[in-house]
Write a protein that holds these residues in place. Structure first.
Motif, PDB file in Angstrom:
ATOM      1  N   GLU A   2       0.822  -1.220   0.000  1.00  0.00           N
ATOM      2  CA  GLU A   2       0.000   0.000   0.000  1.00  0.00           C
ATOM      3  C   GLU A   2       0.849   1.260   0.000  1.00  0.00           C
ATOM      4  O   GLU A   2       0.566   2.196  -0.747  1.00  0.00           O
ATOM      5  CB  GLU A   2      -0.949   0.006   1.188  1.00  0.00           C
ATOM      6  N   LEU A   5       2.283   1.836  -3.374  1.00  0.00           N
ATOM      7  CA  LEU A   5       1.274   2.373  -4.296  1.00  0.00           C
ATOM      8  C   LEU A   5       1.029   3.856  -4.065  1.00  0.00           C
ATOM      9  O   LEU A   5       0.886   4.621  -5.013  1.00  0.00           O
ATOM     10  CB  LEU A   5      -0.036   1.606  -4.163  1.00  0.00           C
ATOM     11  N   VAL A   6       0.988   4.258  -2.799  1.00  0.00           N
ATOM     12  CA  VAL A   6       0.805   5.679  -2.485  1.00  0.00           C
ATOM     13  C   VAL A   6       1.975   6.487  -3.045  1.00  0.00           C
ATOM     14  O   VAL A   6       1.783   7.502  -3.719  1.00  0.00           O
ATOM     15  CB  VAL A   6       0.653   5.898  -0.964  1.00  0.00           C
ATOM     16  N   GLY A  68      -3.302  -1.817  -7.788  1.00  0.00           N
ATOM     17  CA  GLY A  68      -4.138  -1.253  -6.732  1.00  0.00           C
ATOM     18  C   GLY A  68      -5.587  -1.095  -7.141  1.00  0.00           C
ATOM     19  O   GLY A  68      -5.949  -1.215  -8.312  1.00  0.00           O
ATOM     20  N   TYR A  72      -9.001   3.474  -4.566  1.00  0.00           N
ATOM     21  CA  TYR A  72      -7.967   3.825  -3.587  1.00  0.00           C
ATOM     22  C   TYR A  72      -6.912   4.742  -4.217  1.00  0.00           C
ATOM     23  O   TYR A  72      -6.577   5.784  -3.660  1.00  0.00           O
ATOM     24  CB  TYR A  72      -7.308   2.548  -3.055  1.00  0.00           C
ATOM     25  N   THR A 115      -6.297   7.262   2.248  1.00  0.00           N
ATOM     26  CA  THR A 115      -5.179   6.316   2.380  1.00  0.00           C
ATOM     27  C   THR A 115      -5.123   5.654   3.750  1.00  0.00           C
ATOM     28  O   THR A 115      -4.273   4.784   3.954  1.00  0.00           O
ATOM     29  CB  THR A 115      -3.833   7.019   2.078  1.00  0.00           C
ATOM     30  N   LYS A 117      -7.324   3.644   5.027  1.00  0.00           N
ATOM     31  CA  LYS A 117      -8.117   2.389   4.958  1.00  0.00           C
ATOM     32  C   LYS A 117      -8.577   1.925   6.313  1.00  0.00           C
ATOM     33  O   LYS A 117      -8.118   1.189   7.048  1.00  0.00           O
ATOM     34  CB  LYS A 117      -7.346   1.314   4.230  1.00  0.00           C
TER      35      LYS A 117
END
Length: 117
Positions: A2, A5-6, A68, A72, A115, A117
């Motif tokens: 994650e 991906l951010v 992803g 998101y 972000t 989650k």
């Protein structure tokens, strides 16, 4: 994955703004009254460089989408507004207003919420 991906999505946003900044640099101050003038702008080194940066950003974006969830990563793309504001006020000497600052802060808050989650 994650956090990666951010980070990749933020880098992608920076690349998009870089490409668009190069386009603006290539087009600024130019007259466009004919197809020939538009073509000359399109073939300028700034615009061609911007297209190359944008092409790389598109390849990166496809990778991000593959790894992803759209719901998101897509909101994280809104960080482009932050980078565009910074570029606009520093390179292009655009006016920084309270509404622009508040808008960017709201965008930052939204990215943080998405972000988490």
């Amino acid at each position: 994955m994650e956090i990666l991906l951010v980070l990749l999505t933020i880098i992608n946003s920076m690349l998009m703004v870089t490409g668009q900044t190069l386009w603006k640099l290539g087009a600024s101050g130019k007259e466009i009254h004919s197809l020939g003038q538009l073509l000359r702008i399109f073939l300028s080194p700034y615009v061609i460089s911007g297209l190359a940066v944008y092409a790389f950003a598109s390849v990166l974006w496809i990778y991000i989408l593959n790894k992803g969830e759209l719901s998101y990563v897509y909101p994280i793309q809104s960080t482009a507004f932050i980078f565009a504001l910074l570029i606009g006020t520093t390179i292009f000497k655009e006016q920084l207003t309270a509404s622009k600052v508040i808008g960017v802060l709201v965008i930052c808050l939204g990215v943080i919420i998405i972000t988490r989650k």
